[in-house]
Structure formats: C-alpha cells, structure tokens
Motif scaffolding. Structure first.
Motif, PDB file in Angstrom:
ATOM      1  N   SER A   8       0.853  -1.190   0.000  1.00 38.17           N
ATOM      2  CA  SER A   8       0.000   0.000   0.000  1.00 38.17           C
ATOM      3  C   SER A   8       0.881   1.230   0.000  1.00 38.17           C
ATOM      4  CB  SER A   8      -0.892  -0.014   1.250  1.00 38.17           C
ATOM      5  OG  SER A   8      -1.429   1.274   1.478  1.00 38.17           O
ATOM      6  N   THR A  14      -5.013   1.362   1.297  1.00 39.62           N
ATOM      7  CA  THR A  14      -5.442   0.630   2.489  1.00 39.62           C
ATOM      8  C   THR A  14      -6.964   0.484   2.505  1.00 39.62           C
ATOM      9  OG1 THR A  14      -3.518   1.448   3.686  1.00 39.62           O
ATOM     10  CG2 THR A  14      -5.327   0.608   5.013  1.00 39.62           C
ATOM     11  N   LEU A  33      -4.790  -8.680  13.495  1.00 34.38           N
ATOM     12  CA  LEU A  33      -4.038  -7.568  12.924  1.00 34.38           C
ATOM     13  C   LEU A  33      -2.764  -7.398  13.740  1.00 34.38           C
ATOM     14  CD1 LEU A  33      -7.089  -5.201  12.471  1.00 34.38           C
ATOM     15  CD2 LEU A  33      -5.850  -6.341  10.646  1.00 34.38           C
ATOM     16  N   GLY A  35       1.263  -5.754  13.961  1.00 32.22           N
ATOM     17  CA  GLY A  35       2.227  -4.779  13.446  1.00 32.22           C
ATOM     18  C   GLY A  35       2.600  -3.807  14.534  1.00 32.22           C
ATOM     19  N   LYS A  41      -2.985  -0.516  11.996  1.00 33.29           N
ATOM     20  CA  LYS A  41      -3.935  -1.578  12.319  1.00 33.29           C
ATOM     21  C   LYS A  41      -5.348  -1.021  12.480  1.00 33.29           C
ATOM     22  CE  LYS A  41      -1.444  -2.708  15.954  1.00 33.29           C
ATOM     23  NZ  LYS A  41      -0.317  -1.809  15.700  1.00 33.29           N
ATOM     24  N   LEU A  44      -6.812   0.033   9.064  1.00 34.04           N
ATOM     25  CA  LEU A  44      -7.367  -1.059   8.250  1.00 34.04           C
ATOM     26  C   LEU A  44      -8.674  -1.558   8.867  1.00 34.04           C
ATOM     27  CD1 LEU A  44      -7.155  -2.999   5.853  1.00 34.04           C
ATOM     28  CD2 LEU A  44      -5.853  -4.554   7.337  1.00 34.04           C
ATOM     29  N   ILE A 127       1.234  -6.143   9.269  1.00 34.27           N
ATOM     30  CA  ILE A 127       1.458  -4.859   8.604  1.00 34.27           C
ATOM     31  C   ILE A 127       2.861  -4.380   8.950  1.00 34.27           C
ATOM     32  CG2 ILE A 127       0.569  -2.526   8.219  1.00 34.27           C
ATOM     33  CD1 ILE A 127      -2.063  -3.442   9.511  1.00 34.27           C
ATOM     34  N   GLU A 128       3.603  -4.057   7.901  1.00 31.93           N
ATOM     35  CA  GLU A 128       4.972  -3.590   8.130  1.00 31.93           C
ATOM     36  C   GLU A 128       5.168  -2.276   7.397  1.00 31.93           C
ATOM     37  OE1 GLU A 128       9.407  -5.278   7.419  1.00 31.93           O
ATOM     38  OE2 GLU A 128       7.787  -6.717   7.692  1.00 31.93           O
ATOM     39  N   ARG A 137       3.298   0.869   3.206  1.00 32.49           N
ATOM     40  CA  ARG A 137       3.317  -0.261   4.121  1.00 32.49           C
ATOM     41  C   ARG A 137       3.036  -1.530   3.354  1.00 32.49           C
ATOM     42  NH1 ARG A 137       0.029   3.869   6.341  1.00 32.49           N
ATOM     43  NH2 ARG A 137       0.832   3.748   8.462  1.00 32.49           N
ATOM     44  N   PHE A 139       1.285  -5.236   3.527  1.00 35.87           N
ATOM     45  CA  PHE A 139       0.338  -6.092   4.239  1.00 35.87           C
ATOM     46  C   PHE A 139       0.588  -7.537   3.810  1.00 35.87           C
ATOM     47  CE2 PHE A 139      -2.597  -2.921   6.002  1.00 35.87           C
ATOM     48  CZ  PHE A 139      -2.287  -1.801   5.251  1.00 35.87           C
TER      49      PHE A 139
END
Lengths: 156, 395
Positions: A8, A14, A33, A35, A41, A44, A127-128, A137, A139
């Motif tokens: 994303s 997102t 979720l 991260g 988080k 989303l 999520i990073e 980011r 996902f």
C-alpha cells in the motif's frame, strides 16, 4: 495458509484492501491484525468496518476498554490486546465466547499478544511500514485455504 | 504528598461540619468508580434533595495511590476485574474511615456505570447495588465523562462552570461536549482512532520512555525543540469537532525508522533526538486540542471551557489553554491533577441527579461503550440497555 502480499502506498490503497476483505468475510470470521505502533492496524480495521456499513463516528481504537462492538451488515467485535499482560486476561473479557459465537466478525489488534487464544481458522494480517517511503506499508495476509474467495485489490 | 492525600488534605476534618442521620439539610453519598484501571471511592457531603449545591469531598481514595501492596503483597495488575474485586472493599473502608463516617450515615450510593471496561464496571455496580440494597438507600448511576467534567465544578464551588464547552482528554477519551448543565451534556465530537492519552502512552513506548506515558513524554519534551519536526495536526482546519491521532503516531514511527532505513529495529536514540520528537509530538497534540476546543466555543457561543481527564495535568496543554482563554476572553476551569485523573470524588455529580428526579433501580446494567459524536453509541456486550431510571423515593 495462503499468503497474499499487498503493498500500500496510500490510505486509499489501504481502504481498497479493507473493501476487498469486507466483500468476502462472513460472520464468525476472526482477523488478527499484527504490526508495530503506528503501522495502521486501526486504520485497516476502520476500512473494513466502514465497508460493512458501520457508522464512521462509532469506530475508534479499543485500546482503552479492550473491545468495541459495532453494528454493520453483521455484528463486528473490535478487540485490542495491546494492554494485555497475559493471555489469561482474556478470560475476564469473555473473548472466547465472542470467537466461538459465530455471530459476527472479530477484528483483533495486537493479536500476537495472545495468538494461542485465537481460532485456528483466523486470518492473520501482518502490517509492516516501509522505512524508505512515507505512508507506504506492506500487508501480508495469511488466509486458510478453505477461504478461497479473497482477491487482492488493484492499487490506485 | 500523594494526590489522593492532597485531595483529602484540602478538606480538613475539623473544618467540615459532620452530617448525621438527624441532620436534615446535609446528605452523604458514597461514590464508587471502577470504569477502568483505578478502584476509587469517595464520601461526598452536599445538600439534601431538593436543595441544590456543590458537594464537598470528605474523602477520596484511589487504590493505586495508596499503599495496598502491604495488604495484598505484590504489584496490582491494571486491567483485570478481579483486582477491582480485591480492592473495592478496602477502598470503601478507607474512604469511610478518612471521612469519619459509617455506612449507616450514608444517604445514597453513586456509581459510574458507563463508559468503561465491562468487567471493571460490573464490579463497581455490583458493590453499589449491594450497598444500596443493604442500607435501603437510593442508587444513583452516573456517567464517567459527565463526572470528569463535573470535577471542574467541585474544584470551583463558588462559580457555576455551566453552561460551557467540556473537553475530556484522557487515556481512554478525547471528546468535546456542550454542557448546558451537569447532566445536560451533548456530545459534539470525539476521537476517530486513539485517545490523546493513549497516543502519549504509545509514543512514550516508541521512544523507550517509561510509564505512565503522559508525564514521561512531558518530561522528555521539556528540553526539546517543539518545532524540530512538523507533525500532522489532523482536522485542524476542518469544521468537524473530531480528533485523530493515529497519523501523528505513524509520523513519529517514520521519524524513528528514518533514522536508519536499513534497520527493521529502532536505532538507539540520543536523548536530544528523543527530546525533540517528544516536544514536537506534544506540540501537535496540544495544538489540536486547543484549536478544537476553541472551535467548539465559537460554534456554540459559550464563554466557559471546562477540562477533565488525566491529560489535563499536562502543563504544556494547560499553558496553551490558558493563553487561548486569555486571548479569547474565555473562562477556563481545570481541576487540580487529583481531580483530573480517575477518582470517585467527581461522583459529586450524583447530587445533581436526585434533584432532577433520577435515581437508578437495582436492575440497571453497565454500558461499556463510549457515547460518541452525534449521539451514537458503540454498545458493549452488555450495552444494549440504558441505565434504568426511577423516581427517587423515600427521601
């Protein structure tokens, strides 16, 4: 688990992902979720909830009271395990009942703090943040093979 | 001096006329607060219904603020309802002892029934119901957020702080209200993601600062440059009275990651960098809170601002609010810190309820969800029902 990877680059991306998830989830599903702080988080979770018809004004981070319930096209239980000291804290919350009830969608932020308490069929979305690109980011979406309807959205 | 003791010390025993069963004018209420982490009880003395007036706290005890460890041998966890169960009776006993009253002297029991953590709320409500039933006195259900705002009235008993704009800013709440009176409160807006105090806690954690996060960030920010980083101020120029702090939190995350883009871990942070990030973050939060409070004042035409919740103890915020109030000719009411954080003395709002004909029946349930903007509620599992209301009887 089938893994899908979605990069994303914006909040719009997102939101598209949230919509794609909302299209295929069914009551009884649990989505973990995972991260770091600030990963997105709650963002989303908000996209999924709004796509399921929840009033945007009703949605917020549940860190404080650990769970929010929303009315959408199905009931949504929005958990946050950030403040858990140990998985046994979930007993006081009655979390197992929510997971087992099959009545609604369970969204669980900071699920890694009590992963062993989640249903086996739970989705996991990791999520990073991309350290090189602001607001970018990655996902990573792990879905049980029996949930085959999910498709990644196109990116804007 | 610990905050609870400081609060207590503001009401010296000798200066307070003792109320008794025979005293028809004075009325004692025991107030319980278990909405989240704190187990608190207070004995409040005020005018007997139908007289009105601002009550005084004869005692105000918050479990985490006095040494229960000797009694229980160990650190008290924050969130488990069982800890409230362990603490509620000692806290009630301590509140009665400090007020030098007995259970039989009480005229009513007040308890915060919303919003909060379901298990925690139930402990307070169950204790309150049991006391009300055993003592045959009315039960008064109060709203935690209305209580936070009423704390300002208790702190300024000589002046009416209503009608006003109310800002509750804490670890769990960031909300604006139009307060026409203590229990005539309309939500104007709230956070769409994190509460301000929650953002402080999480940024403190990201910066490797201690707990609680609010004071830790404030301390670190003291030597930092608030203009070192230009962090986002969500909705600042929009008309809506909502808040968002998640983008701010993410911006802090990127500042940290940006120190070493190759690393997945945060690099070791120099104290100067931590100070600058903390100061820039704090400045963004304060700008947002002050700007939205001012917008609410202008929208409603009110000229009083009352502030409650733990973040109201942040000096950067209070200084900015004071400047704004001075420039805009606003009367600002901020209670002392012990009245800002969760406490039971703010249950003094209970005195306004019987006067309005509101007491609760013993069938009421807790309401976990936050009452949010435009009147919607996010219901808790037990949140389907409004607190029951019945006419006061027997007084």
């Amino acid at each position: 688990m089938n893994r899908y990877v979605f990069e994303s680059r914006s909040e719009n991306d997102t939101e598209r992902l949230g919509r794609s998830i909302a299209e295929v989830v069914t009551p009884g599903a649990t989505i973990a979720l995972v991260g770091p702080l600030g990963a997105g988080k709650t963002r989303l979770a908000r996209s999924i909830c709004e796509s399921l018809g929840v009033d945007p004004a009703a949605i917020a981070s549940p860190t404080f009271i650990l769970i929010h319930e929303y009315e959408g096209s199905m009931p949504i239980y929005h958990f946050d395990f950030y403040r858990l000291r140990s998985p046994s804290d979930l007993d006081a919350l009655g979390a197992d009942e929510y997971f087992a009830s099959g009545e609604g969608l369970c969204l669980v932020e900071w699920a890694d703090r009590a992963r062993e308490r989640l249903p086996d069929a739970a989705w996991t979305i990791t999520i990073e943040p991309d350290p090189d690109v602001e607001n970018a980011r990655v996902f990573r979406i792990d879905i049980p093979p029996e949930d085959s309807r999910f498709e990644l959205p196109a990116r804007s | 001096m610990k905050p609870a003791e400081a609060l207590h010390a503001t009401v010296p025993h000798a200066a307070v006329p003792r109320a008794t069963n025979q005293d028809v004018k004075r009325f004692l209420i025991l107030s319980l607060e278990t909405t989240c982490d704190e187990t608190a009880a207070a004995v409040l003395e005020g005018p007997r219904f139908p007289a009105t007036g601002v009550p005084k706290a004869l005692s105000s005890v918050v479990a985490s603020q006095f040494n229960l460890h000797e009694r229980f041998g160990g650190v008290v966890p924050e969130i488990a309802a069982r800890e409230h169960v362990l603490r509620i009776l000692p806290v009630v006993d301590e509140a009665l002892r400090r007020a030098e009253v007995e259970l039989k002297d009480l005229g009513a029991i007040a308890v915060a029934v919303r919003p909060g953590l379901v298990g925690a709320l139930i402990v307070g409500l169950t204790a309150a119901k049991a006391l009300a039933l055993a003592l045959d006195v009315p039960l008064v259900a109060i709203d935690h957020l209305e209580g936070h705002l009423y704390a300002a009235q208790m702190a300024y008993p000589e002046t009416s702080v209503y009608p006003s704009i109310g800002l509750v800013v804490s670890g769990g709440h960031t909300s604006l209200f139009h307060c026409r009176g203590p229990i005539d409160v309309e939500p104007l807006g709230g956070t769409i993601d994190d509460a301000a105090g929650e953002a402080f806690d999480k940024v403190a954690s990201m910066l490797g600062l201690g707990h609680p996060g609010g004071p830790a960030v404030e301390k670190a920010a003291a030597t930092g440059n608030p203009r070192a980083y230009s962090y986002p101020r969500a909705f600042l120029h929009e008309d809506r009275l909502d808040f968002s702090f998640s983008g701010l939190k993410t911006a802090v995350l990127y500042t940290l990651k940006g120190q070493d883009a190759r690393s997945r871990e945060n690099v070791e942070l120099s104290p100067g960098l931590v100070a600058d990030i903390a100061a820039s973050f704090q400045a963004a939060v304060c700008d947002i809170l002050v700007a939205k409070a001012l917008r609410a004042l202008r929208k409603t035409g009110e000229s009083r601002l009352i502030v409650g919740g733990g973040v109201a103890a942040n000096r950067s915020l209070t200084n900015q609010l004071k400047n704004m109030a001075k420039n805009e000719n606003i009367q600002l009411f901020i209670p002392p810190p012990a009245y800002c954080t969760d406490n039971a003395a703010m249950g003094g709002i209970a005195f306004a309820k019987p006067a309005a004909g509101e007491t609760a029946d013993l069938e009421i349930d807790v309401v976990a969800g936050l009452v949010r903007g435009r009147g919607e509620k996010t219901g808790g599992k037990r949140g389907e029902r409004e607190p029951g209301r019945a006419r006061i009887s027997g007084s």
